[in-house]
Scaffold this motif. Structure first.
Motif, PDB file in Angstrom:
ATOM      1  N   VAL A 186      37.383  36.568  46.963  1.00  0.00           N
ATOM      2  CA  VAL A 186      37.537  36.558  45.561  1.00  0.00           C
ATOM      3  C   VAL A 186      39.134  36.490  44.968  1.00  0.00           C
ATOM      4  CG1 VAL A 186      37.023  37.786  43.318  1.00  0.00           C
ATOM      5  CG2 VAL A 186      35.619  38.079  45.116  1.00  0.00           C
ATOM      6  N   ASN A 187      39.692  35.324  44.695  1.00  0.00           N
ATOM      7  CA  ASN A 187      41.056  35.203  44.455  1.00  0.00           C
ATOM      8  C   ASN A 187      41.557  35.401  45.551  1.00  0.00           C
ATOM      9  OD1 ASN A 187      40.395  34.777  41.333  1.00  0.00           O
ATOM     10  ND2 ASN A 187      40.538  37.260  41.186  1.00  0.00           N
ATOM     11  N   CYS A 206      36.158  40.162  50.040  1.00  0.00           N
ATOM     12  CA  CYS A 206      35.449  41.183  49.163  1.00  0.00           C
ATOM     13  C   CYS A 206      33.968  41.473  49.865  1.00  0.00           C
ATOM     14  CB  CYS A 206      35.280  41.096  47.766  1.00  0.00           C
ATOM     15  SG  CYS A 206      34.716  42.317  46.913  1.00  0.00           S
ATOM     16  N   ASN A 207      33.549  42.770  50.301  1.00  0.00           N
ATOM     17  CA  ASN A 207      32.164  42.924  50.644  1.00  0.00           C
ATOM     18  C   ASN A 207      31.398  43.795  50.052  1.00  0.00           C
ATOM     19  OD1 ASN A 207      33.522  45.245  51.392  1.00  0.00           O
ATOM     20  ND2 ASN A 207      33.030  45.262  53.634  1.00  0.00           N
ATOM     21  N   ILE A 208      31.706  43.902  48.726  1.00  0.00           N
ATOM     22  CA  ILE A 208      30.939  44.654  47.661  1.00  0.00           C
ATOM     23  C   ILE A 208      30.042  43.950  46.723  1.00  0.00           C
ATOM     24  CG2 ILE A 208      31.132  46.776  45.932  1.00  0.00           C
ATOM     25  CD1 ILE A 208      33.957  47.173  47.350  1.00  0.00           C
ATOM     26  N   ALA A 209      28.896  43.693  46.924  1.00  0.00           N
ATOM     27  CA  ALA A 209      28.064  43.080  46.250  1.00  0.00           C
ATOM     28  C   ALA A 209      27.832  43.350  44.845  1.00  0.00           C
ATOM     29  CB  ALA A 209      26.525  43.193  46.754  1.00  0.00           C
ATOM     30  N   SER A 210      28.083  44.441  44.310  1.00  0.00           N
ATOM     31  CA  SER A 210      28.006  44.958  42.910  1.00  0.00           C
ATOM     32  C   SER A 210      29.438  44.875  42.181  1.00  0.00           C
ATOM     33  CB  SER A 210      27.672  46.423  42.744  1.00  0.00           C
ATOM     34  OG  SER A 210      28.439  47.350  43.374  1.00  0.00           O
ATOM     35  N   ARG A 211      30.342  44.313  42.954  1.00  0.00           N
ATOM     36  CA  ARG A 211      31.751  44.241  42.316  1.00  0.00           C
ATOM     37  C   ARG A 211      31.595  43.256  41.090  1.00  0.00           C
ATOM     38  NH1 ARG A 211      37.258  41.694  44.408  1.00  0.00           N
ATOM     39  NH2 ARG A 211      38.223  40.961  42.416  1.00  0.00           N
ATOM     40  N   ARG A 212      32.342  43.529  39.856  1.00  0.00           N
ATOM     41  CA  ARG A 212      32.154  42.616  38.649  1.00  0.00           C
ATOM     42  C   ARG A 212      33.112  41.402  38.991  1.00  0.00           C
ATOM     43  NH1 ARG A 212      30.944  45.828  34.429  1.00  0.00           N
ATOM     44  NH2 ARG A 212      29.313  46.650  35.760  1.00  0.00           N
ATOM     45  N   VAL A 213      32.566  40.425  38.695  1.00  0.00           N
ATOM     46  CA  VAL A 213      33.413  39.318  38.401  1.00  0.00           C
ATOM     47  C   VAL A 213      33.948  38.788  37.254  1.00  0.00           C
ATOM     48  CG1 VAL A 213      33.469  36.671  39.346  1.00  0.00           C
ATOM     49  CG2 VAL A 213      32.272  38.283  40.610  1.00  0.00           C
ATOM     50  N   ARG A 214      35.203  38.666  36.947  1.00  0.00           N
ATOM     51  CA  ARG A 214      35.760  38.526  35.639  1.00  0.00           C
ATOM     52  C   ARG A 214      36.029  36.938  35.446  1.00  0.00           C
ATOM     53  NH1 ARG A 214      35.272  43.606  33.552  1.00  0.00           N
ATOM     54  NH2 ARG A 214      35.815  45.091  35.247  1.00  0.00           N
ATOM     55  N   PRO A 215      35.933  36.659  34.127  1.00  0.00           N
ATOM     56  CA  PRO A 215      36.154  35.310  33.850  1.00  0.00           C
ATOM     57  C   PRO A 215      37.415  34.788  34.455  1.00  0.00           C
ATOM     58  CG  PRO A 215      35.258  36.366  32.054  1.00  0.00           C
ATOM     59  CD  PRO A 215      35.426  37.585  32.894  1.00  0.00           C
ATOM     60  N   GLY A 216      37.559  33.491  35.008  1.00  0.00           N
ATOM     61  CA  GLY A 216      38.783  33.139  35.573  1.00  0.00           C
ATOM     62  C   GLY A 216      38.799  33.553  37.052  1.00  0.00           C
ATOM     63  N   ASP A 217      38.254  34.390  37.650  1.00  0.00           N
ATOM     64  CA  ASP A 217      38.012  34.789  39.004  1.00  0.00           C
ATOM     65  C   ASP A 217      37.538  33.414  39.884  1.00  0.00           C
ATOM     66  OD1 ASP A 217      39.060  37.040  38.601  1.00  0.00           O
ATOM     67  OD2 ASP A 217      37.034  38.194  38.933  1.00  0.00           O
ATOM     68  N   VAL A 218      38.178  33.249  40.816  1.00  0.00           N
ATOM     69  CA  VAL A 218      37.813  31.957  41.980  1.00  0.00           C
ATOM     70  C   VAL A 218      37.153  32.610  43.115  1.00  0.00           C
ATOM     71  CG1 VAL A 218      38.646  30.119  42.984  1.00  0.00           C
ATOM     72  CG2 VAL A 218      39.764  30.682  41.031  1.00  0.00           C
ATOM     73  N   LEU A 219      36.135  32.127  43.415  1.00  0.00           N
ATOM     74  CA  LEU A 219      35.021  32.646  44.529  1.00  0.00           C
ATOM     75  C   LEU A 219      35.290  31.385  45.659  1.00  0.00           C
ATOM     76  CD1 LEU A 219      34.225  34.610  42.518  1.00  0.00           C
ATOM     77  CD2 LEU A 219      32.001  34.384  43.751  1.00  0.00           C
ATOM     78  N   LYS A 247      33.920  26.317  46.787  1.00  0.00           N
ATOM     79  CA  LYS A 247      35.055  26.947  45.943  1.00  0.00           C
ATOM     80  C   LYS A 247      34.163  26.747  44.386  1.00  0.00           C
ATOM     81  CE  LYS A 247      39.680  26.885  43.873  1.00  0.00           C
ATOM     82  NZ  LYS A 247      40.886  26.160  44.093  1.00  0.00           N
ATOM     83  N   VAL A 248      34.184  27.953  43.658  1.00  0.00           N
ATOM     84  CA  VAL A 248      33.797  27.929  42.367  1.00  0.00           C
ATOM     85  C   VAL A 248      34.552  28.977  41.414  1.00  0.00           C
ATOM     86  CG1 VAL A 248      31.228  27.519  42.659  1.00  0.00           C
ATOM     87  CG2 VAL A 248      32.170  29.840  42.743  1.00  0.00           C
ATOM     88  N   THR A 249      34.511  28.672  40.138  1.00  0.00           N
ATOM     89  CA  THR A 249      35.347  29.553  39.345  1.00  0.00           C
ATOM     90  C   THR A 249      34.336  30.187  38.128  1.00  0.00           C
ATOM     91  OG1 THR A 249      37.402  28.191  39.488  1.00  0.00           O
ATOM     92  CG2 THR A 249      37.048  29.694  37.405  1.00  0.00           C
ATOM     93  N   PHE A 250      34.263  31.383  38.126  1.00  0.00           N
ATOM     94  CA  PHE A 250      33.445  31.968  37.142  1.00  0.00           C
ATOM     95  C   PHE A 250      34.107  31.721  35.667  1.00  0.00           C
ATOM     96  CE2 PHE A 250      31.786  35.745  34.781  1.00  0.00           C
ATOM     97  CZ  PHE A 250      30.285  35.603  34.704  1.00  0.00           C
ATOM     98  N   VAL A 251      33.515  30.855  34.972  1.00  0.00           N
ATOM     99  CA  VAL A 251      34.220  30.679  33.762  1.00  0.00           C
ATOM    100  C   VAL A 251      33.899  31.567  32.593  1.00  0.00           C
ATOM    101  CG1 VAL A 251      34.416  28.730  32.122  1.00  0.00           C
ATOM    102  CG2 VAL A 251      33.728  28.231  34.307  1.00  0.00           C
ATOM    103  N   ARG A 252      32.953  32.058  32.299  1.00  0.00           N
ATOM    104  CA  ARG A 252      32.497  33.085  31.263  1.00  0.00           C
ATOM    105  C   ARG A 252      31.256  33.801  31.482  1.00  0.00           C
ATOM    106  NH1 ARG A 252      30.675  27.969  29.975  1.00  0.00           N
ATOM    107  NH2 ARG A 252      28.613  27.733  28.925  1.00  0.00           N
TER     108      ARG A 252
END
Length: 204
Positions: free
Chosen positions: A123-124, A128-141, A175-180
């Protein structure tokens, strides 16, 4: 992280619906519930039963998260401004394992959780190995180097039954980006979800 030991397709059969839209779900062949009493005549369901079923369906879809974790997410949604049901869906869609699933990095939500827990997701640029982590808009996976060679991921990307939604932008195969944060009507559920009934369940 809790591990699911029983068959995930029993969730499908207990609810009588193909929860993830998978062609090989056993509910396609046996629409009755699992176990020796699965074919018994169904009695009338109470309002509480309808609300409970809606909660179990939503909880099951997101990888059968624990009740404690799911209730904590609901409480966070209820403390936010706006519609609690919409907020709940938004928070669940922001889970790292769900974004990995939406990106078609994994064939199932359970496989997505495993890929995350084994450290195959960045993530960015940070592992990260925490499945429940909150992904924010703009984060790149991005996929880790070993993950790019995994047959499981190639299988997921070739699945015809689901598409990558608009709120997850693809940038190549790894590669993906979480947009919103999506709204309920943007989320590509194979079955009808009723978060309003989940809100009623917890509001009793």
């Amino acid at each position: 992280m809790s591990k699911r030991h029983s068959s995930k397709y029993k969730i499908d059969r207990r609810l009588g619906e193909n929860l993830w839209g998978r062609p090989k779900s056993s509910v396609n062949r046996r629409s009755y519930g699992p176990g020796q009493h699965g074919q018994r005549r169904k009695s009338k369901v109470s309002d509480f039963g309808i609300q409970l079923r809606a909660k179990q369906k939503l909880k099951g879809y997101y990888g059968d998260v624990t009740e404690k974790q799911f209730k904590r997410t609901y409480q966070e949604a209820s403390n936010m401004k706006g519609d609690t049901g919409q907020n709940l869906i938004g928070l669940l869609e922001q889970r790292l394992d769900m974004v990995v699933y939406r990106a078609k990095f994994a064939p199932t939500i359970f496989a997505a959780r495993q890929i995350v827990s084994h450290g195959h997701i960045r993530v960015n640029g940070v592992k990260c190995n925490i499945a429940s982590r909150r992904v924010r808009p703009g984060d790149v996976l991005t996929l880790g180097p070993k993950a790019k060679e995994m047959a499981l991921i190639a299988e997921a990307q070739a699945l015809p039954e689901r598409e990558v939604p608009d709120y997850v932008a693809q940038e190549g195969a790894d590669k993906v980006t979480f947009v919103r944060v999506p709204t309920l009507d943007e989320v590509p559920y194979p079955v009808k979800m009723e978060p309003n009934l989940v809100v009623e369940f917890y509001s009793r």
